[in-house]
Design an enzyme around this catalytic site. Structure first.
Site, PDB file in Angstrom:
ATOM      1  N   ARG A 173       0.833  -1.201   0.000  1.00  0.00           N
ATOM      2  CA  ARG A 173       0.000   0.000   0.000  1.00  0.00           C
ATOM      3  C   ARG A 173       0.873   1.258   0.000  1.00  0.00           C
ATOM      4  O   ARG A 173       0.424   2.335   0.374  1.00  0.00           O
ATOM      5  CB  ARG A 173      -0.944  -0.024   1.206  1.00  0.00           C
ATOM      6  N   ARG A 174       2.117   1.074  -0.429  1.00  0.00           N
ATOM      7  CA  ARG A 174       3.082   2.175  -0.431  1.00  0.00           C
ATOM      8  C   ARG A 174       3.633   2.471  -1.825  1.00  0.00           C
ATOM      9  O   ARG A 174       4.700   3.064  -1.963  1.00  0.00           O
ATOM     10  CB  ARG A 174       4.250   1.832   0.507  1.00  0.00           C
ATOM     11  N   CYS A 233       1.672  20.781 -10.620  1.00  0.00           N
ATOM     12  CA  CYS A 233       0.211  20.762 -10.515  1.00  0.00           C
ATOM     13  C   CYS A 233      -0.266  19.329 -10.273  1.00  0.00           C
ATOM     14  O   CYS A 233      -0.912  19.045  -9.268  1.00  0.00           O
ATOM     15  CB  CYS A 233      -0.419  21.325 -11.782  1.00  0.00           C
ATOM     16  N   ARG A 244      -3.156  19.459  -7.448  1.00  0.00           N
ATOM     17  CA  ARG A 244      -3.497  20.586  -6.571  1.00  0.00           C
ATOM     18  C   ARG A 244      -4.300  21.652  -7.300  1.00  0.00           C
ATOM     19  O   ARG A 244      -5.082  22.390  -6.706  1.00  0.00           O
ATOM     20  CB  ARG A 244      -2.233  21.217  -5.992  1.00  0.00           C
ATOM     21  N   SER A 245      -4.100  21.747  -8.635  1.00  0.00           N
ATOM     22  CA  SER A 245      -4.690  22.833  -9.404  1.00  0.00           C
ATOM     23  C   SER A 245      -4.842  22.401 -10.851  1.00  0.00           C
ATOM     24  O   SER A 245      -3.966  21.716 -11.387  1.00  0.00           O
ATOM     25  CB  SER A 245      -3.766  24.063  -9.322  1.00  0.00           C
ATOM     26  N   ASP A 285      -6.276  23.958 -14.777  1.00  0.00           N
ATOM     27  CA  ASP A 285      -6.931  24.786 -15.781  1.00  0.00           C
ATOM     28  C   ASP A 285      -7.787  23.821 -16.598  1.00  0.00           C
ATOM     29  O   ASP A 285      -7.283  23.054 -17.412  1.00  0.00           O
ATOM     30  CB  ASP A 285      -5.849  25.447 -16.637  1.00  0.00           C
ATOM     31  N   ASN A 296      -4.353  15.897 -19.164  1.00  0.00           N
ATOM     32  CA  ASN A 296      -3.814  15.136 -18.043  1.00  0.00           C
ATOM     33  C   ASN A 296      -4.500  13.789 -17.874  1.00  0.00           C
ATOM     34  O   ASN A 296      -3.852  12.783 -17.531  1.00  0.00           O
ATOM     35  CB  ASN A 296      -3.933  15.935 -16.749  1.00  0.00           C
ATOM     36  N   HIS A 311     -10.538  24.920 -12.022  1.00  0.00           N
ATOM     37  CA  HIS A 311     -10.946  26.286 -12.358  1.00  0.00           C
ATOM     38  C   HIS A 311     -11.031  26.537 -13.859  1.00  0.00           C
ATOM     39  O   HIS A 311     -10.407  25.845 -14.666  1.00  0.00           O
ATOM     40  CB  HIS A 311      -9.997  27.302 -11.719  1.00  0.00           C
ATOM     41  N   TYR A 313     -10.530  29.895 -16.369  1.00  0.00           N
ATOM     42  CA  TYR A 313     -10.078  31.285 -16.417  1.00  0.00           C
ATOM     43  C   TYR A 313     -11.114  32.181 -17.092  1.00  0.00           C
ATOM     44  O   TYR A 313     -11.882  31.727 -17.942  1.00  0.00           O
ATOM     45  CB  TYR A 313      -8.742  31.379 -17.150  1.00  0.00           C
TER      46      TYR A 313
END
Length: 276
Positions: free
Chosen positions: A137-138, A157, A177-178, A180, A188, A218, A220
């Site tokens: 599990r690692r 990101c 984390r973020s 577009d 991605n 998000h 833009y």
């Protein structure tokens, strides 16, 4: 319609209708003309894709498969942080005069670490565990290295992958984390779905579920008219992914080892500025 289309349209619609706008707040990103790049966003979107059912590429807008895979191999296979090793120009805004993006992305995956089994970089450690410790599990990577952030031209990101084996099935989670949503979402998704296929094939496993977790999803401000048009486009069935079955070594894969069969999509070319 494909599930990828359904999720993409649903995510975009939810952000537009229910998202939080930062238009009156100070923001870091800006447009090429210096204008602040504001967004409307949703917190923590989670999308699940069953790779045994379909390959998650959207059809409402063309995703450039070869360029996406070339970037994936640049990071995960070449472990490079220099844009001169990359065919596309998507990273040009973050590169210095030598082409380097600093101690970011591929650089972090190539750093070697000492384990009781020996010395590995993060990619080779994953490959080792999938073959020798599949019930672990690692099995994960993390390129958000705080001590090196000051030497990165862009903070990662998509920063962490967690792999999990159930029987002969390889599942994975991408933490981001973020994002577009217009320029990078399906880009991605395609990349990391391909990565699961690659890792599974060279480890004697079959690809299973790919889960994409986005903390800050998000759109833009200058992208809003474009996404409103895109989500109204005709949707087509998902294409079939063909992976060269002869490749048994992760580092032997090339862009040409992946093909989409019957990829029908909207081919309109949109003028899309990128916030920096």
């Amino acid at each position: 319609m494909s599930l990828a289309d359904k999720l993409f349209v649903s995510n975009i619609t939810d952000i537009l209708e229910n998202g939080f706008s930062d238009e009156n707040l100070p923001v870091r990103p800006h447009w090429a003309d210096g204008t602040p790049a504001h967004t409307i966003k949703k917190f923590c979107i989670v999308n699940r894709y069953n790779l045994q059912e379909e390959f998650p590429v959207i059809t409402v807008r063309r995703t450039y498969m070869k360029s996406a895979i070339d970037e994936l191999l640049w990071i995960w296979q070449k472990k490079s942080n220099n844009i001169h090793d990359l065919k596309s120009h998507v990273w040009d805004s973050w590169a210095d005069e030598s082409g380097s993006i600093g101690k970011a992305y591929g650089y972090q995956l190539g750093v070697k670490h000492i384990y009781k089994e020996g010395e590995f970089d993060q990619v080779d450690r994953v490959l080792y565990d999938l073959k020798h410790n599949p019930q672990s599990r690692r099995i994960m990577t993390n390129i958000y290295t705080h001590q090196d952030l000051h030497e990165m031209n862009l903070y990662p990101c998509a920063y962490s992958m967690t792999f999990n084996v159930s029987g002969n099935t390889l599942n994975a989670i991408l933490n981001q984390r973020s994002q577009d949503m217009l320029t990078a979402n399906n880009w991605n998704v395609v990349q990391y779905a391909i990565l699961v296929h690659m890792m599974a094939q060279v480890s004697g496993l079959v690809p299973g579920e790919f889960v994409h977790v986005i903390a800050d999803a998000h759109i833009y401000d200058r992208h809003i008219p474009v996404v409103k048009e895109i989500i109204k486009n005709e949707q087509f069935p998902a294409p079939k992914l063909i992976v060269n079955p002869d490749v048994k070594n992760f580092y032997d894969f090339t862009v040409d080892d992946f093909k989409l069969e019957n990829y029908k999509c909207n081919t309109t070319k949109y003028d899309i500025p990128v916030a920096i």
